[in-house]
Write a protein that holds these residues in place. Structure first.
Motif, PDB file in Angstrom:
ATOM      1  N   ALA A 150       1.042  -1.140   0.159  1.00 30.42           N
ATOM      2  CA  ALA A 150       0.449   0.188  -0.595  1.00 30.42           C
ATOM      3  C   ALA A 150       0.639   1.040   0.270  1.00 30.42           C
ATOM      4  O   ALA A 150       0.905   2.130  -0.272  1.00 30.42           O
ATOM      5  N   PHE A 151       2.507   1.324   0.705  1.00 29.73           N
ATOM      6  CA  PHE A 151       2.755   2.807   0.832  1.00 29.73           C
ATOM      7  C   PHE A 151       3.690   2.689  -0.525  1.00 29.73           C
ATOM      8  O   PHE A 151       3.656   3.709  -1.012  1.00 29.73           O
ATOM      9  N   ALA A 152       3.640   1.744  -1.232  1.00 30.65           N
ATOM     10  CA  ALA A 152       3.929   2.008  -2.731  1.00 30.65           C
ATOM     11  C   ALA A 152       3.342   2.946  -3.683  1.00 30.65           C
ATOM     12  O   ALA A 152       3.777   3.185  -4.055  1.00 30.65           O
ATOM     13  N   GLU A 153       2.116   1.892  -3.695  1.00 31.80           N
ATOM     14  CA  GLU A 153       1.023   2.635  -4.111  1.00 31.80           C
ATOM     15  C   GLU A 153       1.207   3.944  -3.847  1.00 31.80           C
ATOM     16  O   GLU A 153       0.797   4.622  -4.429  1.00 31.80           O
ATOM     17  N   ALA A 154       1.317   4.232  -2.479  1.00 35.80           N
ATOM     18  CA  ALA A 154       0.367   5.732  -1.524  1.00 35.80           C
ATOM     19  C   ALA A 154       1.348   6.717  -2.514  1.00 35.80           C
ATOM     20  O   ALA A 154       0.542   8.207  -2.614  1.00 35.80           O
ATOM     21  N   LYS A 155       2.615   6.313  -2.100  1.00 34.69           N
ATOM     22  CA  LYS A 155       3.953   7.207  -1.575  1.00 34.69           C
ATOM     23  C   LYS A 155       4.433   8.603  -2.772  1.00 34.69           C
ATOM     24  O   LYS A 155       4.286   9.512  -2.687  1.00 34.69           O
ATOM     25  N   ASP A 156       3.560   8.343  -4.315  1.00 29.38           N
ATOM     26  CA  ASP A 156       4.040   8.832  -5.328  1.00 29.38           C
ATOM     27  C   ASP A 156       2.875   9.691  -5.861  1.00 29.38           C
ATOM     28  O   ASP A 156       2.531  10.158  -6.667  1.00 29.38           O
ATOM     29  N   ARG A 157       1.396   8.884  -4.798  1.00 29.90           N
ATOM     30  CA  ARG A 157      -0.042  10.126  -5.192  1.00 29.90           C
ATOM     31  C   ARG A 157       0.478  11.545  -4.563  1.00 29.90           C
ATOM     32  O   ARG A 157      -0.137  11.355  -3.098  1.00 29.90           O
ATOM     33  N   PRO A 158      -1.004  12.164  -4.950  1.00 26.96           N
ATOM     34  CA  PRO A 158      -1.197  13.278  -4.353  1.00 26.96           C
ATOM     35  C   PRO A 158      -2.095  12.969  -2.895  1.00 26.96           C
ATOM     36  O   PRO A 158      -2.630  12.340  -3.427  1.00 26.96           O
ATOM     37  N   GLY A 159      -1.958  13.531  -1.873  1.00 23.63           N
ATOM     38  CA  GLY A 159      -2.387  12.926  -1.002  1.00 23.63           C
ATOM     39  C   GLY A 159      -2.380  11.612   0.028  1.00 23.63           C
ATOM     40  O   GLY A 159      -3.455  11.071   0.729  1.00 23.63           O
ATOM     41  N   GLY A 160      -1.621  10.761  -0.728  1.00 22.42           N
ATOM     42  CA  GLY A 160      -1.506   9.192  -0.519  1.00 22.42           C
ATOM     43  C   GLY A 160      -1.079   9.026   0.820  1.00 22.42           C
ATOM     44  O   GLY A 160      -1.607   8.530   1.878  1.00 22.42           O
ATOM     45  N   ALA A 161       0.404   9.489   0.881  1.00 21.03           N
ATOM     46  CA  ALA A 161       1.369   9.357   2.424  1.00 21.03           C
ATOM     47  C   ALA A 161       1.303  10.764   2.452  1.00 21.03           C
ATOM     48  O   ALA A 161       2.337  11.586   2.207  1.00 21.03           O
ATOM     49  N   VAL A 162       0.616  10.453   3.644  1.00 19.15           N
ATOM     50  CA  VAL A 162       1.377  12.344   4.015  1.00 19.15           C
ATOM     51  C   VAL A 162       2.315  11.890   5.576  1.00 19.15           C
ATOM     52  O   VAL A 162       2.644  11.436   6.277  1.00 19.15           O
ATOM     53  N   GLY A 163       2.968  13.549   5.265  1.00 19.78           N
ATOM     54  CA  GLY A 163       3.940  13.659   6.092  1.00 19.78           C
ATOM     55  C   GLY A 163       3.421  13.758   7.268  1.00 19.78           C
ATOM     56  O   GLY A 163       2.870  14.576   7.865  1.00 19.78           O
ATOM     57  N   ARG A 164       4.450  13.222   8.285  1.00 24.02           N
ATOM     58  CA  ARG A 164       3.923  12.904   9.974  1.00 24.02           C
ATOM     59  C   ARG A 164       4.928  13.657  10.993  1.00 24.02           C
ATOM     60  O   ARG A 164       5.307  13.351  11.856  1.00 24.02           O
ATOM     61  N   GLY A 165       6.042  14.223   9.985  1.00 18.69           N
ATOM     62  CA  GLY A 165       7.619  14.729  10.877  1.00 18.69           C
ATOM     63  C   GLY A 165       8.217  13.950   9.381  1.00 18.69           C
ATOM     64  O   GLY A 165       8.417  12.963   8.345  1.00 18.69           O
ATOM     65  N   PRO A 166       9.918  14.821   9.767  1.00 21.40           N
ATOM     66  CA  PRO A 166      10.498  14.363   8.875  1.00 21.40           C
ATOM     67  C   PRO A 166      10.484  12.362   8.844  1.00 21.40           C
ATOM     68  O   PRO A 166      11.274  11.954   9.701  1.00 21.40           O
ATOM     69  N   LYS A 167      10.906  11.914   7.163  1.00 23.26           N
ATOM     70  CA  LYS A 167      11.307  10.729   6.692  1.00 23.26           C
ATOM     71  C   LYS A 167      10.136   9.937   7.715  1.00 23.26           C
ATOM     72  O   LYS A 167      10.408   8.083   8.234  1.00 23.26           O
ATOM     73  N   ARG A 168       9.035  10.314   8.177  1.00 19.22           N
ATOM     74  CA  ARG A 168       7.889   9.325   8.388  1.00 19.22           C
ATOM     75  C   ARG A 168       6.961  10.057   7.591  1.00 19.22           C
ATOM     76  O   ARG A 168       6.332  10.936   7.732  1.00 19.22           O
ATOM     77  N   TYR A 169       5.558   8.669   7.620  1.00 22.82           N
ATOM     78  CA  TYR A 169       4.374   8.786   6.862  1.00 22.82           C
ATOM     79  C   TYR A 169       3.429   7.670   7.784  1.00 22.82           C
ATOM     80  O   TYR A 169       3.495   7.307   8.204  1.00 22.82           O
ATOM     81  N   TYR A 170       2.101   8.332   7.180  1.00 23.60           N
ATOM     82  CA  TYR A 170       0.824   7.942   7.263  1.00 23.60           C
ATOM     83  C   TYR A 170      -0.069   7.745   6.190  1.00 23.60           C
ATOM     84  O   TYR A 170      -0.311   8.571   5.146  1.00 23.60           O
ATOM     85  N   VAL A 171      -0.804   6.887   6.082  1.00 25.12           N
ATOM     86  CA  VAL A 171      -1.364   6.331   4.506  1.00 25.12           C
ATOM     87  C   VAL A 171      -2.577   5.794   5.202  1.00 25.12           C
ATOM     88  O   VAL A 171      -2.497   4.332   6.080  1.00 25.12           O
ATOM     89  N   GLU A 172      -3.804   6.305   4.766  1.00 24.13           N
ATOM     90  CA  GLU A 172      -5.349   5.471   5.041  1.00 24.13           C
ATOM     91  C   GLU A 172      -4.892   4.410   3.624  1.00 24.13           C
ATOM     92  O   GLU A 172      -4.675   4.664   2.303  1.00 24.13           O
ATOM     93  N   ILE A 173      -5.854   3.028   3.974  1.00 22.27           N
ATOM     94  CA  ILE A 173      -6.113   2.409   3.397  1.00 22.27           C
ATOM     95  C   ILE A 173      -7.758   1.901   3.623  1.00 22.27           C
ATOM     96  O   ILE A 173      -8.696   1.966   4.566  1.00 22.27           O
ATOM     97  N   HIS A 174      -8.030   1.301   2.527  1.00 24.12           N
ATOM     98  CA  HIS A 174      -9.577   0.160   2.816  1.00 24.12           C
ATOM     99  C   HIS A 174      -9.348  -1.060   3.116  1.00 24.12           C
ATOM    100  O   HIS A 174      -8.771  -0.960   2.847  1.00 24.12           O
ATOM    101  N   PRO A 175     -10.402  -1.813   3.661  1.00 21.88           N
ATOM    102  CA  PRO A 175     -10.309  -2.750   4.473  1.00 21.88           C
ATOM    103  C   PRO A 175      -9.633  -4.382   3.900  1.00 21.88           C
ATOM    104  O   PRO A 175      -9.109  -5.166   4.112  1.00 21.88           O
ATOM    105  N   GLU A 176      -9.709  -3.640   2.090  1.00 20.53           N
ATOM    106  CA  GLU A 176     -10.185  -4.878   1.464  1.00 20.53           C
ATOM    107  C   GLU A 176      -8.109  -5.245   0.937  1.00 20.53           C
ATOM    108  O   GLU A 176      -7.629  -5.806   0.289  1.00 20.53           O
TER     109      GLU A 176
END
Length: 277
Positions: free
Chosen positions: A46-72
């Motif tokens: 999921a991170f590989a898919e989200a990291k280059d997509r706008p709004g996909g991986a949100v920064g929570r500080g340097p070198k730290r990310y948060y990503v939301e996913i669907h249950p599936e």
């Protein structure tokens, strides 16, 4: 009352007491290490898919990310939300009509720094006025945590801290740090462990001095009167919905769609991009 039901009730009430007292509780070995390894595989995909997509991986500080996913996107989703400890804790703290509203993950990579002390959202009125907690965050680690990997640090008993000095109603000012540093407890969960906490309890991620990432799954659950679900866009497809056990559908408040759309996150935590506090 049947003995098994009495035991579940006792587990839930013990967890409720711990969450209202310390702001956090945990169960060791809730799942196998191999289950946690599969969870990490899904997180990395999921991170590989989200990291280059706008709004996909949100920064929570340097070198730290948060990503939301669907249950599936999480093969173990049903295992997680039907685990007896999870359902007992949700029922005891949030009531029998609790709602699953968020699924995502944090990843601090090598080089992540200390976050500022914070809570994840402003204190709701029901907590300030009535002393009632109406949401929970469950965390599951994808690795066996060691001290150099930037462990999660929490200040027990601070879930009811309230001050007009908190920035964005979430960030204690630095003069408050001495108290949180004194209270701070670092957590070292291992694969298969699960914790439940009030996201109002003051906490932070610490500096990752290792060469490894430390992925952590997050499951967000609300009481019916909470509004955290407004910040999240979790959805399921119709075939997936129809295959879910009724006890999952009863608590899953999300759209049923023909096709999943990658989540663009609405919930950002101001201040965590500022670097070391």
């Amino acid at each position: 009352m049947p003995r098994c039901n009495m035991r579940v009730m006792n587990v839930g009430e013990a967890a409720r007491e711990a969450i209202y007292t310390d702001g956090i509780t945990a169960l060791r070995g809730a799942f196998s290490a191999s289950w946690a390894d599969t969870m990490r595989e899904d997180i990395e995909t999921a991170f590989a898919e989200a990291k280059d997509r706008p709004g996909g991986a949100v920064g929570r500080g340097p070198k730290r990310y948060y990503v939301e996913i669907h249950p599936e996107q999480l093969r173990g989703f049903v295992d997680l939300v039907t685990h007896p400890w999870v359902t007992a804790v949700c029922t005891a703290v949030l009531g029998p009509q609790y709602e699953i509203v968020e699924l995502g993950f944090d990843i601090p990579f090598a080089g992540a720094v200390n976050q500022p002390w914070h809570r994840d959202f402003p204190m709701p009125a029901v907590t300030r006025d009535e002393g009632r907690l109406n949401s929970l965050a469950f965390n599951l680690t994808g690795v066996d945590t060691t001290d150099d990997m930037g462990p999660f640090e929490i200040a027990p008993g601070t879930q009811f801290d309230d001050s007009p000095e908190f920035g964005h109603e979430m960030f204690p000012p630095k003069p408050h740090y001495a108290r949180y540093n004194e209270l701070a407890v670092r957590k070292y969960p291992q694969r298969g462990d699960i914790s439940a906490r009030s996201a109002l309890t003051i906490h932070r991620g610490t500096a990752n001095r290792s060469e490894l990432s430390r992925p952590v799954l997050v499951l967000g659950v609300d009481a019916p009167d909470a509004t955290n679900g407004d910040k999240h866009d979790m959805a399921v497809t119709r075939p997936y919905w129809e295959a879910l056990p009724p006890e999952v559908r009863d608590h899953l408040r999300c759209p049923v769609v023909d096709k999943l759309t990658p989540i663009t996150q609405k919930h950002t935590i101001e201040g965590l991009v500022m670097g070391e506090a």
